[in-house]
Design an enzyme around this catalytic site. Sequence first.
Site, mmCIF file in Angstrom:
data_model
loop_
_atom_site.group_PDB
_atom_site.id
_atom_site.type_symbol
_atom_site.label_atom_id
_atom_site.label_comp_id
_atom_site.label_asym_id
_atom_site.label_seq_id
_atom_site.Cartn_x
_atom_site.Cartn_y
_atom_site.Cartn_z
ATOM 1 N N HIS A 296 -5.919 3.121 3.796
ATOM 2 C CA HIS A 296 -7.345 2.764 3.775
ATOM 3 C C HIS A 296 -8.145 3.979 4.245
ATOM 4 O O HIS A 296 -8.442 4.144 5.426
ATOM 5 C CB HIS A 296 -7.574 1.566 4.713
ATOM 6 C CG HIS A 296 -8.991 1.083 4.755
ATOM 7 N ND1 HIS A 296 -9.434 0.009 4.015
ATOM 8 C CD2 HIS A 296 -10.072 1.515 5.448
ATOM 9 C CE1 HIS A 296 -10.722 -0.198 4.255
ATOM 10 N NE2 HIS A 296 -11.135 0.704 5.131
ATOM 11 N N ASP B 283 -13.162 5.918 7.514
ATOM 12 C CA ASP B 283 -14.588 5.989 7.168
ATOM 13 C C ASP B 283 -15.160 7.298 7.716
ATOM 14 O O ASP B 283 -14.403 8.210 8.034
ATOM 15 C CB ASP B 283 -15.336 4.753 7.704
ATOM 16 C CG ASP B 283 -15.263 4.662 9.228
ATOM 17 O OD1 ASP B 283 -14.845 5.648 9.869
ATOM 18 O OD2 ASP B 283 -15.626 3.601 9.774
ATOM 19 N N GLU C 273 -5.411 1.267 7.841
ATOM 20 C CA GLU C 273 -6.313 2.337 8.249
ATOM 21 C C GLU C 273 -5.619 3.213 9.287
ATOM 22 O O GLU C 273 -5.086 2.718 10.276
ATOM 23 C CB GLU C 273 -7.633 1.795 8.821
ATOM 24 C CG GLU C 273 -8.589 2.945 9.139
ATOM 25 C CD GLU C 273 -10.029 2.519 9.391
ATOM 26 O OE1 GLU C 273 -10.280 1.335 9.645
ATOM 27 O OE2 GLU C 273 -10.899 3.420 9.330
ATOM 28 N N ASP D 264 1.251 -3.338 2.041
ATOM 29 C CA ASP D 264 0.671 -2.049 1.684
ATOM 30 C C ASP D 264 -0.456 -2.247 0.667
ATOM 31 O O ASP D 264 -0.260 -2.058 -0.532
ATOM 32 C CB ASP D 264 1.796 -1.152 1.125
ATOM 33 C CG ASP D 264 1.354 0.299 0.966
ATOM 34 O OD1 ASP D 264 0.208 0.625 1.342
ATOM 35 O OD2 ASP D 264 2.164 1.103 0.458
#
Length: 512
Positions: A429, A91, A485, A476
Amino acid sequence: MGQLSSGALIGLILSVILVIIFIWGNQDDDEHVNDNPQNYLEAFQVAMEFFQVQKAGKLVNNTISWRGDSALKDGGQDGLDLSKGMYDGGDHIKSSLPMAFTATMLSWAILEYGDHMSLVKQLEPARDAIKWITDYLINAHPSPNVLYIQVGNPEVDHNCWEKPETMDENRPLFYINETNPGSDAAGEASAALASASIVFKKIDPKYSKKLLTHAQQLHTFAMTYTGSYTTSFPKMQNSFNSSGFRDEILWSSIWLYHATHNKTYLSYLQKVRDDQNYEGLAGMSLLGWDDKSSGAQLLMSRLSFFETGPMKTSEQLVLDYKCYTDIYFCKILPDAPFHSSELSKSGLLWGDDTNPLQYPVAQAFLILLYSDYMLTSNTEKINCKYEHSYTAADFRKFAIQQVNNVLGQNAKRMSYLVGYGKKYPQFVHHRGASIPADENPSCKEGFDWLNSTKPNPNIASGALVGGPNIDGEFSDERRNRKQLEPTTYNSALLVAVLSALISTSTVNQTFI
Ligand SMILES: *[C@@H]1O[C@H](CO)[C@@H](O)[C@H](O)[C@H]1NC(C)=O
Ligand SMILES: *[C@@H]1O[C@H](CO)[C@@H](O)[C@H](O)[C@H]1NC(C)=O
Ligand SMILES: *[C@@H]1O[C@H](CO)[C@@H](O)[C@H](O)[C@H]1NC(C)=O
Ligand SMILES: *[C@@H]1O[C@H](CO)[C@@H](O)[C@H](O)[C@H]1NC(C)=O
Ligand SMILES: *[C@@H]1O[C@H](CO)[C@@H](O)[C@H](O)[C@H]1NC(C)=O
Ligand SMILES: *[C@@H]1O[C@H](CO)[C@@H](O)[C@H](O)[C@H]1NC(C)=O
């Protein structure tokens, strides 16, 4: 310096021994060894790329085709330039605690194994990655008792799935001060700046001095206004919960000792040793982004191998920390007498199920480093109780087995380092990696890319993902955040351990 030539000779002999150990260490009972040899140099170079992927701000000499400038206005509302630094993971939050830890680990790796990096022309890129973070930390520290600890709010950020280059959500700022303290965040920032000040001491003395001044101020701030930043900002418990702050103060103290050779900084190590209620030392705390006790005690026990500054190798405080460190290893090595560590089904040291891989990789670094201290100082073995002892080769063998496992020597034949090996995760991710370079979805539109069942269009090279769970399972899938992540500090930990493995010489006896 008069000992230089005999030192060089010992170095040469040790190198030969290390080559032998290195070759031997690469072979174990695992039947897959021969069809899956690890190329540490290649893995090291790949891991280094992740710092380029994670950079915020105005990029200089960008090498990642799908990355561009981002977060240029971060800090603007408070008149600060917080545009640099690195995103923590997939993020766009910039949190000082894990970010500073990334820089501290990179500095540590350079100080121990900088000449290995130099041999493979990665020393400058490693310094550049540190500076990208320390520039940010300096700007985040506008006065002695104020440190900006986070840009962005996960509650807002996680409601969007956008590229960093086009993100348009609010970027609120959070800072600690005298009434809202955060000795953990301030302590880690201090450790990062102190260790970096050693890295830059010769090549940029002015910058090094500046780093040290900020490090000292932050140390005083952390010691004077004590508390955890997640107590001051309870909502942060949901994203980066801190288990305490004494480990960060220890870590900052020992780094400042190494940076200044001023004994005053060891008073906190004495205090913690004398505190019967502190269980961080010699305990079962694995090194990770939240807990640095084992790293701090190892850096202190370093003084028992190599006389550094005014501390003699035989001083009681030094010997006590050496003892804590020995106990720690006597707990985590397999078949250790005080064995209290756990291995996952895939054979990796187990910490917890969010980002499991940080633990085996971080411990492998500490184990390899200790074995190099032993070799460099001619220490034959570490004694645990019940006549159980470990040689440097025992340490090395276990560390290499952990690293090889992470790089693909496992039942799934999966390398968890993205961009390395024949098979690695395809659904990382990571917002930037999951959205095609020519698409600019808005906050909500972007979720189509999170949900997409196609592999990521961009390769987040150098990302070390969370990894397999305690049962050794790994699925996965992009929405599987705990396993898919990556974190920026994971790559720093991997870079550190691989920097020990890419060449076979030994560590420097003193940092400055
Ligand atoms: C960027 O590349 C130029 C040209 O190679 C070089 O002179 C400069 O030092 C580089 N800047 C950084 C910050 O790496
Ligand atoms: C050891 O220190 C010397 C001199 O500061 C430096 O050139 C060398 O790269 C260092 N070695 C390591 C392993 O960092
Ligand atoms: C600390 O910061 C808060 C805002 O987060 C502010 O309300 C408080 O007055 C500050 N304390 C000091 C001593 O400046
Ligand atoms: C955060 O950590 C503290 C200290 O370890 C713990 O008491 C608290 O329950 C944790 N909070 C969350 C939300 O996990
Ligand atoms: C060591 O650090 C302390 C605390 O910052 C300072 O008061 C003292 O002058 C320093 N000593 C030396 C020799 O620099
Ligand atoms: C993505 O998947 C989640 C869970 O399956 C669903 O709630 C959401 O509506 C989907 N979003 C889009 C944009 O398809």
